[in-house]
Scaffold this active site. Sequence first.
Site, PDB file in Angstrom:
ATOM      1  N   CYS A   1     -23.051  -7.318 -18.984  1.00  0.00           N
ATOM      2  CA  CYS A   1     -21.816  -7.454 -18.216  1.00  0.00           C
ATOM      3  C   CYS A   1     -20.765  -6.479 -18.748  1.00  0.00           C
ATOM      4  O   CYS A   1     -20.564  -6.369 -19.960  1.00  0.00           O
ATOM      5  CB  CYS A   1     -21.239  -8.859 -18.344  1.00  0.00           C
TER       6      CYS A   1
ATOM      7  N   CYS B   1     -18.842 -12.581 -19.865  1.00  0.00           N
ATOM      8  CA  CYS B   1     -20.164 -12.690 -20.477  1.00  0.00           C
ATOM      9  C   CYS B   1     -20.143 -13.722 -21.621  1.00  0.00           C
ATOM     10  O   CYS B   1     -21.006 -14.610 -21.692  1.00  0.00           O
ATOM     11  CB  CYS B   1     -20.596 -11.322 -20.996  1.00  0.00           C
TER      12      CYS B   1
ATOM     13  N   CYS C   1     -27.775  -9.464 -16.318  1.00  0.00           N
ATOM     14  CA  CYS C   1     -27.246  -9.233 -17.661  1.00  0.00           C
ATOM     15  C   CYS C   1     -28.249  -9.693 -18.723  1.00  0.00           C
ATOM     16  O   CYS C   1     -28.717 -10.837 -18.695  1.00  0.00           O
ATOM     17  CB  CYS C   1     -25.917  -9.969 -17.834  1.00  0.00           C
TER      18      CYS C   1
ATOM     19  N   CYS D   1     -26.349 -12.705 -20.860  1.00  0.00           N
ATOM     20  CA  CYS D   1     -25.978 -14.011 -20.287  1.00  0.00           C
ATOM     21  C   CYS D   1     -26.728 -14.326 -19.014  1.00  0.00           C
ATOM     22  O   CYS D   1     -26.579 -15.401 -18.449  1.00  0.00           O
ATOM     23  CB  CYS D   1     -24.471 -14.077 -20.049  1.00  0.00           C
TER      24      CYS D   1
ATOM     25  N   GLY E   1       0.793  -1.225   0.000  1.00  0.00           N
ATOM     26  CA  GLY E   1       0.000   0.000   0.000  1.00  0.00           C
ATOM     27  C   GLY E   1       0.822   1.268   0.000  1.00  0.00           C
ATOM     28  O   GLY E   1       0.293   2.352  -0.209  1.00  0.00           O
TER      29      GLY E   1
END
Lengths: 309, 268, 366
Positions: free
Chosen positions: A272, A278, A247, A250, A38
């Site tokens: 998606c 997808c 979606c 899909c 970080g």
Amino acid sequence: MSAVQEARWDEAYNFAYLDEQTKRMIRRSILKAIAVPGYQVPFGGREMPLAYGWGTGGIQVTASVIGPDDTLKVIDQGADDTTNAVSIRRFFSRVAGVETTEATEEADIIQTRHRIPEAPLREGQVLVYQVPQPEPLRSLEPRETETRKMHGYAEYGLMHVRLYEDIARYGHIATTYSYPVMVNGRYLMSPSPIPKFDNPKMQGNPAIQLFGAGREKRIYAIPPYTSVKSLDFDDHPFEPQTWDESCALCGADNSYLDEVVLDDHGGKMFVCSDTHFCEDRRAKGHRGELGADPAALAFARTADEGEAQ
Amino acid sequence: MSAVMAMNPVAERRPLLKVNKLTKHYGDHIGCEDVSFTVYPGEVIGIVGESGSGKSTLLNVLSAQMPPTSGAVEYDLSAKGLRDIFTLSEPERRKLMRTDWGVVHQNPRDGLRMNVSAGGNVGERLMAIGARHYGELRREGLDWMAKVELDTSRIDDKPKTFSGGMQQRLQIARNLVTRPRLVFMDEPTGGLDVSVQARLLDLLRGLVRELGIAAIIVTHDLAVVRLLADRLMVMRRGHVVEAGLTDQVLDDPHHPYTQLLVSSVLQV
Amino acid sequence: MYVAVKGGERAILNSHELIAETRRGDTSVPEVSTRQISEQLGLAVDRVMAEGSIYDRDLAALAVKQAQGDLVEAIFLLRAYRTTLPRLAVSEPVDTAQMLVRRRVSAAYKDIPGGQVLGPTYDYTHRLLDFALAAEEGVGEPEAPVGEAPLDAGMPHVADILDYEGLIEPEIPDEDASEPFDLTREPMSFPADRDQRLQNLARGDEGFVLALGYSTQRGFGGTHPFAGEIRMGEVSVEIVPEELGFAIDIGDVVVSECHMINQFEGSAERPPQFTRGYGLSFGHNERKVMAMALVDRALRAREFGEAAVYPAQDEEFVLYHADNVEAAGFVSHLKLPHYVDFQAELGLIRKLRREFEERQQKDAAE
């Protein structure tokens, strides 16, 4: 690579564009970044043949860790066929001659802008984020000299003031992307402008997550299996985005959805954002509510083939 | 005789702040020179003088906002005892400034975040030391707004919509929320209407006494120190020319400059 | 159906073809050569070399041609190419007092040792469009008269004349100083030393540095500058190869240099004296080096104990925003798709509006 192997890349340039000294310098910065999760490591970023803000940090990190036998995937907004993803993939095909793929699970290195793939990552994979602004405190404090002190002394109260203001005003935290996280309980970090939907995927991820900010010349990292906690209040816990829809292509109800405008009367569908995810689902026989609709299928086909004029 | 001195038993009278031969020069110009004094817990010290007398310089050095040319400022860090604040590491000093100390600026704009709501302003110091419960921060915010007599329904309003007097109350609440042991105030009532000043002074006096906070108040206004300060220092050209209990100094000034100051003000 | 957000490989290739066609323009007009650009658009080439940080007229001319005359784009091209070049050596400091002067003026003294040399300048031209340049037959072969006597070989800097009297701060090279900061290899760090600041300004966008320098003259920064000296000409560049141990001349470069002289009232430690601001650039770039010298002096505020309150005195502000490759990149990146984040904000706005409407209905019901 072996001497007999023919170079598969443009030999006007060193492998992966950067010279070996520069790559070593960047690798040292990456190692330091991994050692201090970080923490933003300053590095001597170079000017790349792509514009600052267009992924130069991610490109330099990828160029420094990629080998001739690696397979590369590049996504922008979750999609493999957005212009900038195509451009960066072409760059590495040319200067490194590496294999490229759209399949998340086949990639050794995935360079991304604004998303984390939906499919879980595994050990050994490297996810390289393009970072426009590495400093999560920058919008609150414009001075680098001051923000470095704030990190050094872990003075992060101001970030919570921002979240407090959101709740006081809206009743909930209104930050939707670039949602700040604490890494390994020590450093406040910007996850890059991924939607907060993706934040939980960073936590305890088996892959190495590297972040490159070219213009600001900073590299930071999350080593595998590291604690990554989104900032929140005890009584207002972090909540990722959710959708009422699934979606249209899909039928996935657990992925990040893009809104696609179908006409100028408010007609729209949700699909998606991760195009490979997808396609993969559709190939396995999953269908959404518009899965058989000709217009939606036309969209899917255009998206798959990456046609645009 | 000061009320605080009477209240504090002798056993507790360990110094909170000890200032020794403090000097600040700007080039060859004297900011303040050779200033020594001691502050005890719960005690209010007034520093008076005209503008240019060095009182603001002294306050800025005392509150570690600028380094001295020479001399020492020792502060009682409880467990660690008296320590020169200029030998502390920067994080230690920064932590001290946002927990155990408070600074009330003359201009509330210098001490408030004008684009953060009143509640956020009050809660900032608490969040800086780890408060992570929104509901509790909210309660503290409302509580402190009530304590400084601000309308609690305005907790989500930004200070820029407040009057000068309200902003100053908010600045005081923002500082006192961590229950500091020492507060520095620079002309806390400057720039306010006389009627607003009187109410604010009343409020400050009540809070300082109730919470047992020590304070160092810089002002050119003798009425302010008359009301708030236990002890008084009179500054002129960077030097302390007279010091003592507030009533004694004001009622029986010895130094000619103090006499001039008192007579000119008391006539007003 | 709107799918412009998706762009395939073919679309990108087509756009490359289109830019090539547009760049060439009307094919009935002869193509411009890089040699023509280098010779006849010399000041554009100079600017690209200066901000692109490579002294190479041919490469800079190529960049100008490739960028269709967009100088910021040309600078970017040169910088990206620079990344692929190794750093072979660090040169010795160039000695501008030994410059083969083509132009040299001082506004501080009427007459100076070595004389005032106007040289090629637009300063005293009337800015009237010269239609002779647009004529079909061209301008022919203009020739300027040759001077009667050669110029002095070495010309001392005007600032050094004041230096003899101790009226200007001395500029003494630090013999113990380590190798100077290299902005092209290291990230910026703060507080920034003068070497880092000057490198940043030398590479900085001419327009940005000009505006900042101008701001110090208009009161946003309290300098009272005199153009002590501006000179332009050739200087030789020397390196000391390790295996030789002595300096060898590796070629000449044209540079512009400016010394600004500024008042300073003095402090407890320093007597009242003049102070310096410095500007140096590849090629003929007077506007740039004068502005650079103003900003250099403004950025020295900390050193002289002056309050840094104006933008030109604020080193984080100046150094972080001077580079046009960084700035142009980040501004232009807004053209990239942001629809994931926009979707997130769209969701938030819908939610906030829903809550707003619910509140309104509730209020209305009450």
